[in-house]
Write an enzyme that holds these catalytic residues in place. Structure first.
Site, PDB file in Angstrom:
ATOM      1  N   GLU A 162      -6.620  15.896  -9.973  1.00 22.15           N
ATOM      2  CA  GLU A 162      -6.505  17.074 -10.720  1.00 22.15           C
ATOM      3  C   GLU A 162      -7.840  17.933 -10.305  1.00 22.15           C
ATOM      4  O   GLU A 162      -7.671  19.188 -10.428  1.00 22.15           O
ATOM      5  CB  GLU A 162      -6.563  16.675 -12.200  1.00 22.15           C
ATOM      6  CG  GLU A 162      -5.437  15.723 -12.785  1.00 22.15           C
ATOM      7  CD  GLU A 162      -5.771  14.183 -12.604  1.00 22.15           C
ATOM      8  OE1 GLU A 162      -5.017  13.661 -13.187  1.00 22.15           O
ATOM      9  OE2 GLU A 162      -6.289  14.046 -11.625  1.00 22.15           O
ATOM     10  N   CYS A 184     -10.299  13.696 -16.245  1.00 20.23           N
ATOM     11  CA  CYS A 184      -9.585  14.879 -16.061  1.00 20.23           C
ATOM     12  C   CYS A 184      -8.670  15.391 -17.176  1.00 20.23           C
ATOM     13  O   CYS A 184      -8.394  16.672 -16.893  1.00 20.23           O
ATOM     14  CB  CYS A 184      -8.447  14.191 -14.880  1.00 20.23           C
ATOM     15  SG  CYS A 184      -8.962  13.502 -13.585  1.00 20.23           S
ATOM     16  N   THR A 193      10.163 -20.081  11.557  1.00 14.57           N
ATOM     17  CA  THR A 193       9.019 -19.166  11.848  1.00 14.57           C
ATOM     18  C   THR A 193       8.391 -19.634  13.187  1.00 14.57           C
ATOM     19  O   THR A 193       7.382 -18.925  13.466  1.00 14.57           O
ATOM     20  CB  THR A 193       8.151 -19.318  10.586  1.00 14.57           C
ATOM     21  OG1 THR A 193       7.682 -20.656  10.360  1.00 14.57           O
ATOM     22  CG2 THR A 193       8.990 -18.623   9.455  1.00 14.57           C
ATOM     23  N   TRP A 237       6.509 -14.371  20.560  1.00 14.28           N
ATOM     24  CA  TRP A 237       6.614 -13.628  19.471  1.00 14.28           C
ATOM     25  C   TRP A 237       8.206 -13.840  18.960  1.00 14.28           C
ATOM     26  O   TRP A 237       9.128 -13.922  19.839  1.00 14.28           O
ATOM     27  CB  TRP A 237       6.412 -12.096  19.565  1.00 14.28           C
ATOM     28  CG  TRP A 237       4.996 -12.004  19.685  1.00 14.28           C
ATOM     29  CD1 TRP A 237       4.314 -11.351  21.129  1.00 14.28           C
ATOM     30  CD2 TRP A 237       3.840 -11.751  18.955  1.00 14.28           C
ATOM     31  NE1 TRP A 237       2.976 -11.445  20.895  1.00 14.28           N
ATOM     32  CE2 TRP A 237       2.708 -11.572  19.703  1.00 14.28           C
ATOM     33  CE3 TRP A 237       3.822 -12.002  17.469  1.00 14.28           C
ATOM     34  CZ2 TRP A 237       1.487 -11.454  18.878  1.00 14.28           C
ATOM     35  CZ3 TRP A 237       2.405 -11.949  17.123  1.00 14.28           C
ATOM     36  CH2 TRP A 237       1.533 -11.613  17.644  1.00 14.28           C
ATOM     37  N   LEU A 290      -6.252 -11.061  12.184  1.00 15.56           N
ATOM     38  CA  LEU A 290      -5.810 -10.711  10.918  1.00 15.56           C
ATOM     39  C   LEU A 290      -6.380  -9.220  10.511  1.00 15.56           C
ATOM     40  O   LEU A 290      -6.356  -8.911   9.232  1.00 15.56           O
ATOM     41  CB  LEU A 290      -6.018 -11.641   9.656  1.00 15.56           C
ATOM     42  CG  LEU A 290      -4.896 -12.877   9.714  1.00 15.56           C
ATOM     43  CD1 LEU A 290      -5.110 -13.625   8.409  1.00 15.56           C
ATOM     44  CD2 LEU A 290      -3.456 -12.211   9.760  1.00 15.56           C
TER      45      LEU A 290
END
Length: 363
Positions: free
Chosen positions: A55, A87, A163, A172, A206
């Site tokens: 704002e 604001c 997995t 992969w 990661l």
């Protein structure tokens, strides 16, 4: 109540808010558009904590043209003195004639801006594109209302829900497009969490590499016995928090020398208190947690009701029954004991399928 013009302008405010997707944390992602006589006279979004709110940026751009304008804001204007002034006061002082908010502010300490604006004689409305606004700030809403972050568990699997191979090989299973998309989800999170099993077996970094990002999320390791190797790649560059359940002074010293922070958070049985961990992460201002763990940590997180949604990438392949599954859960005897999910999104990503499934009753 709201016109098509209103919807278009709030859509623009939400698009502006999304520009703070990676940087606004721990604050909410907020956008604002000021419109007068059918023309936009000011725009803004909240880029980072400590910086001007959406704002304030829009009002500064509009100047005197803000008088008599309508302000479209993706979140109810704040009503408290933090690093920046309220604001709500800025909007009142500017002389706007109407304020439309997508949703109320879930932060009780900062809320009440709408009521102040209304009391000042300015028309205040809310609820326009509220669902979209809530999704954009789902982590902030969770931290404000539940005192815990929103937890998203990412899994890459074959079509038969495997997995990794029995020997642990997993790179992969999915294609490069899915991996890049996964990094984009990492980038929007405040923290990326994994377990000691993944650290030892895969030795991941990661961090966010496949997409451009102005900041790296905090990396978090659940390591009950403090077994993270001092040369683990996840420790590179610092910014790592390790939750443990035993305090080993020698190991702590080694890991702290690599820049890691150690947090002792134990429950009976020598395990890390996972719900307590989420409370601690919320205390640190973490809105969204992105989990990339192994089958054991995944199972523990789900069993202890620490997961809000699953982000699953399914590859068009079959790995067979001897391979590792997605989540280690105990056998159930009746269907009423199952973890009930609801699909929120299904999309083709390269050659793979991305499924977003939310735990029923969350969000």
């Amino acid at each position: 109540m709201f016109s098509a013009f209103d919807r278009d302008l709030m859509g623009r405010a939400l698009a502006l808010a999304a520009r703070g997707l990676y940087t606004a944390t721990p604050n909410p992602r907020v956008g604002c558009v000021l419109v007068k006589d059918g023309r936009t006279v000011g725009e803004g979004w909240h880029a980072k904590a400590g910086g001007p709110h959406a704002e304030a940026t829009a009002l500064a751009q509009a100047g005197e043209r803000a008088r008599g304008a309508t302000a479209y804001v993706s979140l109810e204007p704040c009503n408290h003195h933090g690093r920046t002034p309220p604001c709500s006061d800025a909007l009142i002082k500017s002389g706007v004639a109407r304020v439309v908010a997508a949703m109320r502010d879930p932060n009780r300490e900062a809320g009440g801006g709408g009521a102040k604006i209304d009391a000042a004689g300015i028309r205040f409305e809310h609820g326009l594109l509220e669902d979209a606004a809530r999704e954009l700030n789902i982590g902030f809403v969770s931290r404000m209302t539940r005192k815990r972050p929103w937890v998203r568990m990412k899994i890459a699997a074959s079509l038969d829900a495997r997995t990794a191979l029995a020997n642990g090989q997993s790179q992969w299973i999915t294609g490069c497009e899915a991996r890049r998309d996964g990094h984009a989800w990492r980038a929007r999170a405040c923290a990326v969490l994994t377990g000691i099993g993944t650290v030892r077996e895969d030795n991941p970094r990661l961090n966010v590499r496949e997409v451009a990002t102005p900041r790296q999320p905090l990396r978090v390791v659940v390591d009950s016995r403090l077994e993270t190797p001092p040369d683990a790649r996840i420790l590179e560059g610092g910014g790592v928090l390790i939750f443990c359940a035993v305090d080993d002074a020698a190991r702590r010293k080694e890991l702290e020398a690599r820049g890691a922070e150690i947090a002792l958070l134990a429950i009976r049985g020598g395990k890390v208190d996972l719900p307590g961990m989420l409370t601690e992460l919320a205390r640190r201002g973490i809105n969204e947690v992105h989990v990339e763990g192994g089958v054991k940590l995944n199972g523990s997180m789900v069993r202890e009701r620490c997961v809000d949604e699953l982000l699953v990438y399914l590859a068009p392949s079959l790995l067979g029954d001897s391979s590792q599954g997605m989540v280690n859960l105990p056998e159930i005897k009746v269907l009423d004991e199952r973890v009930a999910l609801e699909f929120c999104g299904i999309e083709r990503i390269g050659g793979d399928l991305r499924i977003l499934a939310r735990v029923k009753g969350r969000g």
